[in-house]
Each structure stands twice: as C-alpha cells, then as structure tokens.
Write a protein that holds these residues in place. Structure first.
Motif: not given
Length: 354
Positions: A138, A143, A147, A176, A180, A326
C-alpha cells in the motif's frame, strides 16, 4: 464485539505492558528483563523481551539500536528453538526495513515471518506479518495487489474480535480509498476505526485514525480549523506515548492542511519541522513527502521557478529509486500545479543529450 486492545509484541515477562505504555517505559522494562534473561541463560525469554526492546527503539526512531535488537532477538529465539519467537523477530525486522525504505528486504523478511508463524502455530504473528506485506504494498502505491489482502485481514480480525488489528486494516483500506479519490468511503472507514480504537483503548490506533479524518476534512471539506483540531488531539497522544514517527507524520499532515488553506508560511515551518524529525530517525518516505510539501510551499512564497523545477525533478528520481509509486505521482501533480512541467521535460531532455 471487540475487547480491550492488547500488544502481542510484549511477551513473556512483559505481557503486563499495555498497548498504550509509553515507549520509554517499554524500553526500560524490556532492557531490564532482557539483561536478566541473558544472565540466567534463558534464550526464549531473551528473545521475547528483546522483541519489545526492538519495537520500542524502532518506534522511537532509534534505527541502529532497533536493527541490532531484532537480530539479537532472532538469534536468541533460534537458540531456544522457538519458531514463533523467530517469526516475531523477523516481523520486527521486516517492519523496520519498511520504515527505512528497504521495501524488497521488508517483503522478504515479512514473508519468512508469515511462514514461520504458520509453522509455529502462532496465528497472530502470521496475521501481523501478512498485514506488514499488505502495508508495504500500500505504501508503495500497489493498491490493486494489496486491497484484497487488506480486506481478508480485516475479516479475520473482525472474526477474532481483535480491535487493534481491525483498526489497522480499516485505516489501511481507508487510505487506499483516500488516495484514489473516494473521500466519503475513506472518511467512513477512518471514522469506524476511530470509534473502535476509542472503545478498545487503542490510543495509537486512535491517533492515526484522527490523522486520517483530518486529511479528509481538509481535502474534501476545506475545513482547516476542524482538521487542525483533530491533529492537535492526535498529537497529545503521540507526545504522551513518545510516538516519534506518528508525531512527525502528524506535523507533515498539519503542513498539508495549512498549505491547502493557503497559509503557506505556516505550512513551510511545519514541513521544515517534519523534515528534520524524519531525517533524525532515518525515515526516507516521510523525508521525501516533507520535502515535497516544502518545495510547494516555498514555490508559493516566491521561490525561483528554475530552483523549484530542479528540486522536484530530483525528488522524482529519489522516489523512483525508493519505489514509492503513489508519491512519484504526487510529484507529477505538483509539477503541473506549479507550472513547471515543461521545465522538468526540458531538464530531462538535457540530461539525455549529455
């Protein structure tokens, strides 16, 4: 129904320690018990008290001491033939590796910990190790891959009524969703985590949940004052428990809230503070994120455009090397926000020509 949160990493003679015990108290008690176990030649007890020592050092940001302690715990567990204790030591080592930004090593150690936990019949260390693998993915921004594992671990924690692990899983899934763009879902999950943590007296989990709520309140609602109030409440816990890393992330988030509110000078000061804190504990992810915030705040305060472009390009390379997908995307958004995308492209072209 969840019972009171407990800390399974405090074992042997240290089981009386609370999940909310100050880390300096944990370190003192663990060190005393470790020395007594070593004098008595009790390898199993040395492994378990050494685990608490390693975790206290890690959470206090004392990286080298933590590294020595988890390895010593593993050696003592191996001498004792205690497979579960070996798994716990590897879990601690893997968690430390992730904190230091060594993600490949973290995954290797955590996989070994999960395997040994299963072999040793310790479902808790197996769950913590799988959780560590999920959190590593993560943090790197993978992700889709993790997840489902977060959801699986959440279901297991709920089934066993483990409040602390339930809170961790909820916060991971919430993060997460936040990253997003599903802010409403993220808020609901952070809110549930905060409620469970409060009822179970898990002050650390509650502080992290408050930080998550503050982030959503700031980015979704634009309510800087409420976000800052939530962060102040969380900071009280971080200081009381000596949670160095959590406190630094709290300060970095406070910088984010102030930046979003257009209070750039105040944001700059908070980013500088967080950056110093992360550097002191050798935590590259927090350092990189604080640097990103600091670059943006300085740019808003009139820093030279070329200097901003150059530092963002260098920071992008650092994040690429660490493997933080990310965060690398966050740099790209910052380049666009500050209007230095073209500068970054020209710099990359110049480097290629050379």
């Amino acid at each position: 129904m969840y019972g009171k949160a407990f800390a399974p990493e405090y074992q042997g003679a240290l089981t009386a320690l609370s999940v909310n015990s100050s880390l300096t108290d944990v370190l003192a008690a663990g060190t005393e018990q470790l020395r007594a176990a070593e004098r008595a030649g009790q390898h199993g007890e040395a492994a378990r008290s050494g685990l608490a020592v390693a975790e206290a050092h890690r959470r206090l940001g004392q990286i080298e001491d933590a590294d020595r302690a988890w390895k010593a715990s593993y050696r003592a567990a191996r001498q004792a033939g205690d497979t579960a204790a070996m798994a716990w030591a590897l879990w601690s080592g893997g968690t430390l590796a992730r904190q230091r930004g060594a993600f490949a090593l973290a995954r290797r150690l955590l996989r070994l910990a999960a395997e040994l936990g299963e072999r040793g019949g310790d479902v808790v260390v197996r769950g913590y190790s799988l959780a560590g693998l999920a959190e590593t993915g993560r943090i790197q921004g993978d992700y889709e891959a993790v997840h489902r594992l977060h959801e699986q671990l959440l279901a297991e924690a709920r089934r066993r009524g483990e409040a602390r692990h339930t809170v961790w899983a909820l916060e991971g899934i919430a993060q997460i969703h936040r990253n997003t763009g599903s802010y409403d879902t993220a808020y609901a999950l952070f809110e549930e985590a905060a409620e469970i943590a409060a009822r179970a007296d898990d002050r650390r989990g509650h502080a992290w949940a408050l930080r998550g709520l503050a982030d959503i309140v700031s980015v979704r609602d634009g309510d800087a004052e409420r976000a800052l109030a939530l962060l102040s409440e969380a900071e009280t816990t971080c200081r009381a428990m000596k949670l160095s890393s959590a406190l630094a992330y709290n300060h970095k988030m406070r910088g984010n809230v102030l930046y979003r509110a257009g209070r750039y000078a105040a944001a700059r000061a908070l980013y500088e503070q967080a950056l110093a804190e992360f550097r002191a504990m050798s935590e590259p992810r927090g350092e990189a994120l604080s640097r990103l915030g600091l670059v943006k705040a300085r740019a808003r305060l009139g820093r030279d455009r070329a200097e901003t472009a150059a530092e963002l390009a260098e920071l992008a390379e650092v994040l690429e090397r660490i493997g933080l997908r990310h965060a690398r995307e966050m740099v790209a958004r910052a380049q666009e926000e500050l209007g230095v995308v073209e500068d970054a492209a020209q710099r990359a072209g110049a480097v290629a020509v050379r």
